[in-house]
Design an enzyme around this catalytic site. Structure first.
Site, mmCIF file in Angstrom:
data_model
loop_
_atom_site.group_PDB
_atom_site.id
_atom_site.type_symbol
_atom_site.label_atom_id
_atom_site.label_comp_id
_atom_site.label_asym_id
_atom_site.label_seq_id
_atom_site.Cartn_x
_atom_site.Cartn_y
_atom_site.Cartn_z
ATOM 1 N N SER A 1 -20.916 37.823 -32.932
ATOM 2 C CA SER A 1 -22.245 37.688 -33.527
ATOM 3 C C SER A 1 -22.946 39.046 -33.550
ATOM 4 O O SER A 1 -22.494 39.972 -34.221
ATOM 5 C CB SER A 1 -23.047 36.627 -32.768
ATOM 6 O OG SER A 1 -24.288 36.382 -33.380
ATOM 7 N N HIS B 1 -26.172 30.963 -36.838
ATOM 8 C CA HIS B 1 -24.947 30.831 -37.630
ATOM 9 C C HIS B 1 -24.873 29.469 -38.331
ATOM 10 O O HIS B 1 -23.834 28.808 -38.323
ATOM 11 C CB HIS B 1 -23.714 31.092 -36.763
ATOM 12 C CG HIS B 1 -23.751 32.449 -36.125
ATOM 13 N ND1 HIS B 1 -23.600 33.613 -36.845
ATOM 14 C CD2 HIS B 1 -24.000 32.830 -34.842
ATOM 15 C CE1 HIS B 1 -23.734 34.643 -36.029
ATOM 16 N NE2 HIS B 1 -23.978 34.202 -34.817
#
Length: 308
Positions: free
Chosen positions: A89, A199
């Site tokens: 991430s 996400h």
């Protein structure tokens, strides 16, 4: 030895992290960083308090800066170059910066924008994430699709390791999977202490803001391949901005990246050891090292140089 470097994402922060790096790399972690961020990086990392450090806009910037500073220290001691890099991430920005795609100051500004945008998106409505233990991506995707078919909003967000999938959704959706997980074949459901449904489509406004910020930023050549979260494969030429925008609303395919690297060893660079754990579970025959402070960085550099 063919090795890859891995950088952690949000969740790896802790008060007190990076004390030796602040002393070793004031050029990266001192006044120049504070000027970009508008707050004291040293104070937030070393003094907290925890509720300030864990804020999305603070944690992302802090983890990026310390991860890259750790790499800068490690790289000065290495006689060899990694054959691959990835970041989980937020950590993808550190991986790209280590590979020379962004300069440090530019990347820190981008991460600051990203963190603030994701925090704002999370504040718009209650949402969250949960780890599903004991199911694969196909099973987690089917559970999420079934929830959406019943009017819910839940998506697969992270594929971290075999049997470790994270879903993101509205607060009601996370409560639902916690209550119903066992009935749906999930061995264990662990709600995550995060600010929002990262996400996933909940972050669409943040993706738009990051895309705008990336529009006029120069991108340099890769000094080694970086494996993208969105695809689990090396970044193709000319797709940095597109993949970073998509990364905010699409799943992190970290386990795929680890397998596709085809390396002998992984080095987790930065606070914590989360990516090291993912590597151990995913590529069982690879060596895994954790380089989080100046002492471990020097020892790992020596080992890698000896085994090249």
């Amino acid at each position: 030895m063919r090795f890859a470097i891995l950088f952690p994402g949000q969740g790896s922060q802790c008060v007190g992290m990076g004390a030796d790096l602040f002393d070793a790399r004031p050029d990266l972690l001192g006044d120049a960083a504070d000027e970009i961020l508008g707050w004291s990086l040293r104070d937030v990392c070393l003094k907290g308090p925890e509720d300030v450090l864990t804020r999305t806009d603070r944690a992302q910037a802090a983890l990026f800066a310390l991860g890259y500073a750790a790499w800068a220290e490690l790289s000065t001691c290495l006689d060899i170059t990694p054959v691959a890099a990835a970041g989980h991430s937020l950590g993808e920005y550190a991986a790209l910066t280590a590979a020379g795609v962004f300069d440090y100051r530019t990347a820190l500004r981008l991460v600051s924008i990203r963190g603030a945008a994701m925090a704002a998106a999370a504040d718009r409505e209650p949402s969250g994430m949960a780890a599903l233990i004991g199911v694969d991506e196909e099973e987690a995707d089917a559970i999420s699709a079934g929830r959406r078919a019943d009017g819910g909003r839940m998506w697969v967000a992270n594929i971290n390791a075999p049997g470790q999938i994270v879903v993101a959704g509205g607060r009601a959706d996370i409560d639902w999977i916690v209550a119903r997980g066992r009935d749906l074949g999930v061995r264990r459901v662990i709600p995550l202490n995060v600010a929002g449904a990262f996400h996933s489509p909940f972050m669409a406004t943040a993706a738009s803001e990051v895309a705008t910020a990336l529009r006029d930023i120069a991108v340099g050549p890769f000094s080694f391949p970086v494996y993208a979260n969105v695809t689990g494969r090396p970044y193709p030429e000319g797709q940095v901005a597109d993949l970073l925008e998509r990364q905010i609303v699409e799943p992190v395919r970290f386990a795929e990246a680890l397998v596709n690297m085809n390396v002998d060893a992984f080095v987790h660079v930065g606070p914590g050891d989360v990516t090291a754990g993912m590597a151990r579970k995913t590529v069982k025959d690879a060596a895994v090292m954790v380089a989080g402070d100046t002492t471990s960085l020097a020892a790992i550099a020596e080992r890698l140089n000896e085994e090249r």
